[in-house]
Every structure is written in structure tokens, then in C-alpha cells.
Scaffold this active site. Structure first.
Site, PDB file in Angstrom:
ATOM      1  N   SER A 103      40.579  72.473  -6.671  1.00 12.99           N
ATOM      2  CA  SER A 103      41.765  71.959  -7.353  1.00 12.99           C
ATOM      3  C   SER A 103      42.955  72.899  -7.217  1.00 12.99           C
ATOM      4  CB  SER A 103      41.408  71.694  -8.819  1.00 12.99           C
ATOM      5  OG  SER A 103      42.437  71.032  -9.494  1.00 12.99           O
ATOM      6  N   ASP A 240      48.606  69.142  -7.242  1.00  8.11           N
ATOM      7  CA  ASP A 240      47.788  70.333  -7.023  1.00  8.11           C
ATOM      8  C   ASP A 240      46.940  70.132  -5.772  1.00  8.11           C
ATOM      9  OD1 ASP A 240      46.272  68.335  -8.198  1.00  8.11           O
ATOM     10  OD2 ASP A 240      44.969  69.724  -9.265  1.00  8.11           O
ATOM     11  N   ASP A 244      44.707  65.521  -8.155  1.00  7.52           N
ATOM     12  CA  ASP A 244      44.390  64.785  -9.374  1.00  7.52           C
ATOM     13  C   ASP A 244      45.387  65.086 -10.482  1.00  7.52           C
ATOM     14  OD1 ASP A 244      43.526  67.341 -10.033  1.00  7.52           O
ATOM     15  OD2 ASP A 244      41.531  66.723 -10.700  1.00  7.52           O
TER      16      ASP A 244
END
Length: 444
Positions: A103, A240, A244
Site C-alpha cells: 500500500s 497510494d 485503495d
């Protein structure tokens, strides 16, 4: 072995903490737990996606090896956002999905997260079962029962067609700068926004395997702020590494965070009659200003612990239509089973186009209280967070703030950090109180 799963899968330094051997074992264990629950004939299938990190290639190979060794077919969908893996798991009727990404973490890290049938995040019990299965002795399939690896060449197109359904007004009047963080959004986000009619200026959209999240994306908004001003865009969107999340900036470069985005979308859905029970789901990290704005708009707020998985659990339990986090994870269950940054960006621009209002006008319904967050690195986050001296410092601060602010102290879900968050009537008071508590945490 310690507890592997954090708030969002298994993460660590790639090839040191998260090794190919561990990735292979996790994939095998995941296959045993998740594929065994599948009904029907034929070999189970698992969707496998990744972000742009160089280590993702290595870990993808290990995950596919583990899956096939467990008798599961690996359907590789390549570099796609995490929410795409969730959607595609359902679309391809797969037994489960695997996303390889850390992430917003720096490039040297990587991670593995699982999605169950239908693209839903796993419950704690399922993650515990996978961890327990890591060392289980099983007989592996042989011959024709060994799994196969194949590629889904249409995966990105399938996901983008799905995203198009959220836009009800042409985005032709909108010019948007999108910061792709050199990550999984680099192809998907510009295409999605252009397909919806927007004029798109893409930045940080040239991944080389090593530059993901490097001074760009949702954790470094200065680049998208500068680009919006330079190009005279209507807004900027920043994703990012696995897309998400979505944070925004208005035409002047002012930040519109996840709380403000949720306020805009909640009022939009309330006007359209699609906000179930006129309720928004948010975490304890959301600003008090969001709660005040929603009360003014006649919208209730349900509060959960930190982490989009807890938002998702509350959304599913109550049948609610919108939830998210201040960090930019926003979930719209009618379109996705997890946070989707590109979906969020489309919904935000759709509201702009349909009302003819600027993002600044729309976001003005919420006035955030000054908020300070200090991350304190400690040896044992859970022990420190429960220390008596820390509890006393928090209680003292809460008495000082009264109804004009609040204190939230919690251990990080992914790092050895204690997070100290303070909201107060003034920025000076919030900073002073946060620093005072942080000093006690550091000494504990």
C-alpha cells in the site's frame, strides 16, 4: 512464530521479513483454508495481482508456486489496484484472491493480503486459520491435480468497465490532476477518469519498480498541490501505491481529506435517496468536525476501530451504503467490497459535475477541528499504550479539553508505534497537549 497478520494482511521488508519462502507457505496455507470451503467441480482458482514494486515480481512467482503446489489454479491479473483484485475475485467466480502490495509503505516493504469468495476481506478467524495452517503437514497433489498458472489479459478492462457505472454525469467540464504514486493506479486511474469525460493530467505515473510512493501519492500531497496550481485544474486526486486510497485538493491546492470527501459523498447520497438509514460509517480517527457536519445534515455516524476492515464489517452488519477513513479509504458497498481510490475519485467528480459546484464549495460543509497526530516509536507498542503513566496523561488531557476536543491514543496496527492524536479548539492547544502526552509515551 509471532502473529503474522496485521490490520491489512502480512507486511514486512521484502526478501528479509517477507521472503519468497514465506510467500509460498502463505499461499499454500491460504489455499488449504479458503479453497476447501469452495463448492463445485474442477480445480479452485485464485486471482493474483500486485503493485509496481520490484519485489512484487519475486513474490508473485512464489505465491503462484504455492497456490499451484496446493492444487489451485493461479489467475494472474498483473499490476492492478487492490480493489480490482477484490472485484475480479467475484467477477471470475474465484475461490479467493491474493494481492501483493504494501500500500502506502516505502518501496522496500511489501505485503500479501487475501480476499475471500466474492472479494470480501477475511475475518480474523480466517486469518488465524491460515496462520495455523502454515506448518500443517499435508499431502500435495501430483500429476494432473497440480494447479496451473494463466493470465487474465482482460482483467484491467473488466475492472474499468465496472468503475464506469458510478458516473451518471459526463465529467467533460472537469480538469483533474491525478498523482498515481508510481503505483498500481498508473494505468487504471488516468484511463478511468478519461473514459468518464474528464481532462486528465497524470503525474507520478511512470513506475520503474523502485519509485513507488517516493515523495508522491497520497502521503506526499505537495506534488499534486503544485500541479493543480500550475495547470489551473479544478481539482487534484492522489492515490497510494495500491490505489485503495484517494485524497483530494481543491483548485487552490487546499487539502480535502477523507473526512471531507465522506461528507461530500454522504450528502450526495442522502440527496439521491441512496444513503441507507441516512448513516455514514467512520472510524475513531475521523475529525469531530465530520460528526458536527453530519448532524447538521441529518446524517448519523456509526464509529468503528481504525482500519477499513472494521468499517467494512460495520457496513455489512448494518447494510449501510457509505463508510471510510480520514486517510482516504472510502467504501461504497453497492460498487465494491473494499476501499477503492479510483471509485472515490469518480464519485467526487460526479458530484462536482452534477451540481456545477467547485470542490471547495462542496467540502465547505465540514469545518475540521485542529488535529495533531504524533507517532512515537517504542519497543513494545501494546505495553506502552497500557502503561499507567500514559493512561494518567491521557485522562489529564481529556479533563483539560472537555467538550471542545478529544484524545485518541492507540498502538499502530502495522508498526512499533504509539499514535497520539489530539483535537482541540485551537491548533496551539492541540499541539501542546499532543506533545505533552507523546513525551510521557516516549518515557514509558
Amino acid at each position: 512464530m509471532g502473529h503474522l497478520f496485521g490490520t491489512d494482511g502480512v507486511r514486512g521488508l521484502a526478501n528479509a521479513d517477507l521472503t519468497p519462502e514465506l510467500a509460498l507457505s502463505l499461499a499454500q496455507a491460504g489455499a488449504r483454508v479458503l479453497a476447501s470451503a469452495r463448492s463445485g467441480s474442477g480445480r479452485p482458482v485464485a486471482v493474483v495481482g500486485r503493485d509496481t514494486r520490484a519485489s512484487g515480481e519475486m513474490l508473485e512467482a512464489a505465491v503462484c508456486a504455492g497456490l499451484t503446489a496446493a492444487g489451485v489454479d493461479a489467475l494472474r491479473v498483473g499490476v492492478v489496484p487492490t480493489p480490482a483484485v477484490a472485484y475480479l475475485t467475484d467477477h471470475y467466480d474465484a475461490a479467493f484472491g491474493v494481492m501483493i502490495s504494501a500500500s502506502h509503505n516505502p518501496m522496500p516493504d511489501n505485503g500479501i493480503k487475501f480476499f475471500g469468495p466474492g472479494g470480501h476481506k477475511l475475518a480474523d478467524a480466517a486469518e488465524d486459520a491460515i496462520e495455523s495452517a502454515l506448518d500443517a503437514a499435508v499431502q500435495r497433489p501430483t500429476g494432473e491435480d497440480v494447479g496451473r498458472v494463466r493470465d487474465a489479459d482482460d482483467a484491467l478492462d473488466v475492472y474499468l468497465r465496472h468503475l464506469a457505472g458510478i458516473v451518471h454525469t459526463s465529467l467533460n467540464p472537469v480538469t483533474v490532476v491525478v498523482d498515481c504514486a508510481h503505483g498500481a493506479a498508473y494505468l487504471a486511474a488516468p484511463r478511468a477518469y478519461r473514459t468518464a469525460g474528464a481532462t486528465v493530467i497524470a503525474i507520478s505515473a511512470d513506475p520503474d519498480g523502485n519509485n513507488i510512493n517516493d515523495g508522491c501519492g497520497s502521503t506526499h500531497l505537495d506534488q499534486v498541490q503544485a500541479a493543480v496550481r500550475e495547470y489551473g485544474a479544478d481539482l487534484g486526486l492522489a492515490h497510494d501505491g495500491d490505489a485503495d486510497r484517494c485524497l483530494a485538493v481543491d483548485a487552490t491546492g487546499e487539502i480535502v481529506d477523507g473526512d471531507a470527501i465522506m461528507a461530500v459523498l454522504a450528502t450526495s447520497m442522502k440527496d439521491a435517496g441512496t444513503l441507507s438509514d441516512n448513516t455514514l460509517v467512520a472510524t475513531v480517527m475521523s475529525n469531530l468536525g465530520l460528526h458536527l457536519a453530519m448532524t447538521e445534515a441529518g446524517i448519523a455516524v456509526r464509529t468503528t476501530g481504525v482500519g477499513d476492515r472494521y468499517v467494512l464489517e460495520e457496513l455489512r452488519a448494518g447494510g449501510y451504503a457509505l463508510g471510510g477513513e480520514q486517510s482516504g479509504h472510502v467504501v461504497i458497498p453497492s460498487y465494491g467490497t473494499t476501499g477503492d481510490g479510483i471509485l472515490t475519485g469518480l464519485a467526487l467528480m460526479d458530484r462536482m459535475a452534477s451540481t456545477g459546484k467547485s470542490l471547495a464549495e462542496l467540502a465547505s460543509i465540514m469545518h475540521a477541528l485542529p488535529q495533531v497526530l504524533i507517532n512515537v516509536r517504542v519497543a513494545d507498542k501494546n505495553v506502552v499504550a497500557q502503561a499507567e503513566s500514559v493512561k494518567q496523561a491521557v485522562a489529564l488531557a481529556e479533563g483539560e479539553l472537555g467538550a471542545t476536543g478529544r484524545v485518541l491514543l492507540r498502538p499502530s496496527g502495522t508498526e512499533q508505534l504509539v499514535r497520539v492524536m489530539v483535537e482541540a479548539a485551537t491548533a496551539e492547544q492541540a499541539q501542546s497537549v499532543a506533545e505533552r502526552i507523546a513525551a510521557v509515551v516516549e518515557a514509558a
